[in-house]
Design an enzyme around this catalytic site. Structure first.
Site, PDB file in Angstrom:
ATOM      1  N   CYS A   1      -1.603   6.728  10.330  1.00 36.73           N
ATOM      2  CA  CYS A   1      -0.603   6.063  10.703  1.00 36.73           C
ATOM      3  C   CYS A   1      -0.719   4.760  11.368  1.00 36.73           C
ATOM      4  O   CYS A   1      -1.664   4.340  12.227  1.00 36.73           O
ATOM      5  CB  CYS A   1       0.148   6.968  11.653  1.00 36.73           C
ATOM      6  SG  CYS A   1       0.103   8.501  11.241  1.00 36.73           S
TER       7      CYS A   1
ATOM      8  N   CYS B   1       6.076  -7.072   7.327  1.00 38.82           N
ATOM      9  CA  CYS B   1       7.057  -6.592   8.302  1.00 38.82           C
ATOM     10  C   CYS B   1       7.528  -7.678   9.292  1.00 38.82           C
ATOM     11  O   CYS B   1       6.879  -8.461   9.707  1.00 38.82           O
ATOM     12  CB  CYS B   1       6.825  -5.388   8.936  1.00 38.82           C
ATOM     13  SG  CYS B   1       8.019  -4.432  10.039  1.00 38.82           S
TER      14      CYS B   1
ATOM     15  N   GLU C   1       0.668  -1.254   0.044  1.00 37.81           N
ATOM     16  CA  GLU C   1       0.029   0.044   0.003  1.00 37.81           C
ATOM     17  C   GLU C   1       0.800   1.182  -0.232  1.00 37.81           C
ATOM     18  O   GLU C   1       2.077   1.105   0.651  1.00 37.81           O
ATOM     19  CB  GLU C   1      -1.050  -0.013   1.343  1.00 37.81           C
ATOM     20  CG  GLU C   1      -2.101  -1.134   1.381  1.00 37.81           C
ATOM     21  CD  GLU C   1      -2.851  -1.077   2.476  1.00 37.81           C
ATOM     22  OE1 GLU C   1      -3.865  -1.817   2.223  1.00 37.81           O
ATOM     23  OE2 GLU C   1      -2.383  -0.439   3.415  1.00 37.81           O
TER      24      GLU C   1
ATOM     25  N   CYS D   1       1.058  -1.417  16.051  1.00 41.32           N
ATOM     26  CA  CYS D   1       1.105  -1.375  14.366  1.00 41.32           C
ATOM     27  C   CYS D   1       0.452  -2.236  13.614  1.00 41.32           C
ATOM     28  O   CYS D   1       0.494  -3.533  13.762  1.00 41.32           O
ATOM     29  CB  CYS D   1       2.537  -1.221  13.951  1.00 41.32           C
ATOM     30  SG  CYS D   1       2.535  -0.825  12.224  1.00 41.32           S
TER      31      CYS D   1
ATOM     32  N   CYS E   1       5.655  -4.428  16.165  1.00 43.33           N
ATOM     33  CA  CYS E   1       5.402  -3.375  17.119  1.00 43.33           C
ATOM     34  C   CYS E   1       3.868  -3.397  17.621  1.00 43.33           C
ATOM     35  O   CYS E   1       3.018  -3.572  16.667  1.00 43.33           O
ATOM     36  CB  CYS E   1       5.679  -2.075  16.482  1.00 43.33           C
ATOM     37  SG  CYS E   1       7.395  -1.882  15.767  1.00 43.33           S
TER      38      CYS E   1
ATOM     39  N   CYS F   1       3.686   8.609   1.226  1.00 43.37           N
ATOM     40  CA  CYS F   1       3.988   7.554   2.305  1.00 43.37           C
ATOM     41  C   CYS F   1       4.299   6.123   1.671  1.00 43.37           C
ATOM     42  O   CYS F   1       3.349   5.536   0.973  1.00 43.37           O
ATOM     43  CB  CYS F   1       3.012   7.477   3.448  1.00 43.37           C
ATOM     44  SG  CYS F   1       3.517   6.301   4.520  1.00 43.37           S
TER      45      CYS F   1
HETATM   46  S1  SF4 Z   1       5.888   0.192  13.125  1.00 47.75           S
HETATM   47 FE1  SF4 Z   1       4.826  -1.466  12.011  1.00 47.75          FE
HETATM   48  S2  SF4 Z   1       5.827  -1.379   9.889  1.00 47.75           S
HETATM   49 FE2  SF4 Z   1       6.904   0.028  11.282  1.00 47.75          FE
HETATM   50  S3  SF4 Z   1       8.719  -1.629  11.975  1.00 47.75           S
HETATM   51 FE3  SF4 Z   1       6.909  -1.487  13.672  1.00 47.75          FE
HETATM   52  S4  SF4 Z   1       5.697  -3.232  12.910  1.00 47.75           S
HETATM   53 FE4  SF4 Z   1       6.972  -2.910  11.071  1.00 47.75          FE
END
Ligand code: SF4
Length: 443
Positions: A409, A170, A150, A177, A174, A163
């Site tokens: 975000c 990933c 995306e 996220c 996190c 962005c």
């Molecule tokens: S914020 Fe999300 S996309 Fe960024 S490193 Fe952490 S898990 Fe990966």
């Protein structure tokens, strides 16, 4: 890094773009219109089997492509300059547009290559003008349907920020996220990173003589519609440093896309060993996904902290090449109710950043389905911001953008997610991961 969208000022190096007054008027009108979020299909050609696209390639890669079709070495530099201009300055989609390239070479290029862009699977337009594209990269083999990522465009009156993603999925997790819930499929190539800007400029008419779609919200200051790039989409850019650095060299080339490196921000969760290299080789602005001021909490919110703790991260920040008051590091801090938003947290944040030219972006948390956090109350965010501000730091609170299309975000997550179950099934059957995309259909 799917964190915040740090939007720097407009690119003064930007090449002029010819846009009609009526198009600008239409764009201005869109500012005040409470347009409904819509979704539509866009059509782009994809590379024919066996032909690779030249779009997104570096100068060296283009040179290799020319050599491969027999262009003599003495001509290659000049031919690369011609291709560069047509691909990256004019946005050419057909070799026949390249009027200063002789017909025989145009024919040879056409036989061997394309100018195809990645496929835009869908486009969503938020009522605030934010656009999100689901982009399918070219297939890498017979069993590969193409990785999906995306890319989000955030227009304001005086700038437009894109962005971009650096990975498909990933590896990091996190906990605030959404993207972090999607496993890594692969790194994007430098060409695939660059192609996100090409696709965006196609979609919003950001080429010489092009016009934006009717009613589109684009900057109205006479400059480029995409003036800034942030690496804050899917993935951790510094786990794909080679390709990110190569992509930045193409994005910032003054004879082509021409984005100022000061208008390119790379956001990392804290891959400490790669930070100095980023500064030395790419010379971009840096953003840190900080989010906590104590190691025990950051270990949970940003688990890479277990490997590189806050002290190591801040040491790497102090050593970031080019750091100065004019080139401050942005620290992203997502506001999580009752988790990291106390007065003591704010004071500790100020103490930790002492001596680092810094800007602090406070990000109201954007909830996503299944997330376990809540956004801090507005009064709490204001109080936190005030403590930081009184200590001398700019501490803007980010206005969430594109909430209605899950583009804000931490909310990026592609349809690839839907293929997970199929991936597991195929793995159990001994079929390689590349088969996932051959059969998955976003079901
Ligand atoms: S914020 Fe999300 S996309 Fe960024 S490193 Fe952490 S898990 Fe990966």
């Amino acid at each position: 890094m799917a964190t915040a969208l740090d939007i720097a000022k407009h690119n003064t190096n930007a090449a002029p773009v010819s846009v009609s007054d009526s198009a600008r008027a239409a764009a201005r009108d869109a500012l005040s219109r409470d347009a409904l979020s819509i979704e539509k299909k866009a059509e782009f050609t994809v590379a024919a089997a066996g032909q690779s696209s030249l779009v997104g390639l570096t100068r060296d890669e283009l040179k290799d492509k020319l050599a491969a079709i027999g262009v003599p070495e003495r001509e290659q530099k000049m031919r690369v300059a011609q291709l560069w201009h047509w691909i990256y300055f004019r946005g050419a989609k057909d070799f026949d547009e390249m009027t200063n390239v002789g017909k025989p070479l145009r024919a040879a290029l056409k036989d061997a290559y394309t100018l195809a862009r990645p496929q835009v699977v869908s486009e969503q337009v938020s009522k605030d003008g934010t656009r999100k594209w689901l982009i399918r990269m070219a297939s890498t083999g017979p069993l590969d349907k193409g990785a999906e990522i995306e890319c989000v465009y955030i227009p304001e009156t005086d700038r437009g920020t894109l962005c971009v993603s650096s990975q498909v999925g990933c590896t990091l997790t996190c906990s605030f996220c959404h993207t972090g819930t999607q496993r890594l499929v692969r790194n994007l190539t430098s060409a695939e990173i660059v192609a996100q800007l090409i696709v965006a400029r196609d979609c919003i008419g950001d080429w010489p003589d092009a016009t934006p779609p009717e009613g589109a919200f684009v900057p109205t200051d006479g400059g480029r519609f995409v003036s800034n790039i942030v690496f804050m989409g899917m993935g951790e850019p510094l786990y794909n440093t080679d390709n990110v650095v190569a992509a930045i060299s193409v994005l910032s080339d003054n004879e082509g896309l021409g984005l100022s490196r000061r208008r390119i921000t790379v956001s990392t969760s804290g891959v400490v060993p790669q930070m100095e290299r980023l500064g030395a080789e790419a010379n971009t602005m840096l953003a840190i996904s900080l989010h906590a001021v104590r190691d025990d909490l950051r270990d949970v919110l940003v688990p890479i902290n277990r490997k590189y703790d806050i002290a190591q991260l801040l040491d790497a920040c102090r050593a970031y090449p080019g750091l100065s008051n004019a080139r401050r590091i942005t620290f992203e801090y997502v506001m999580l109710k009752g988790v990291n938003d106390s007065d003591a947290d704010a004071r500790e944040l100020v103490r930790l950043l002492k001596g680092i030219p810094a800007k602090i972006n406070l990000i109201p948390f954007n909830p996503w389905p299944g997330s376990k956090y809540e956004c801090s109350d507005w009064e709490r965010i204001e109080r936190f911001s005030e403590i930081v501000f009184r200590a001398g730091y700019a501490s803007p609170v980010r206005t969430p953008r594109g909430r209605d299309i899950l583009a804000a975000c931490g909310q990026l997550k592609s349809e690839t997610e839907k293929l997970r179950a199929r991936a597991r099934m195929m793995a159990e059957q001994g079929i390689g991961a590349e088969g996932v995309y051959a059969v998955g259909n976003g079901e």
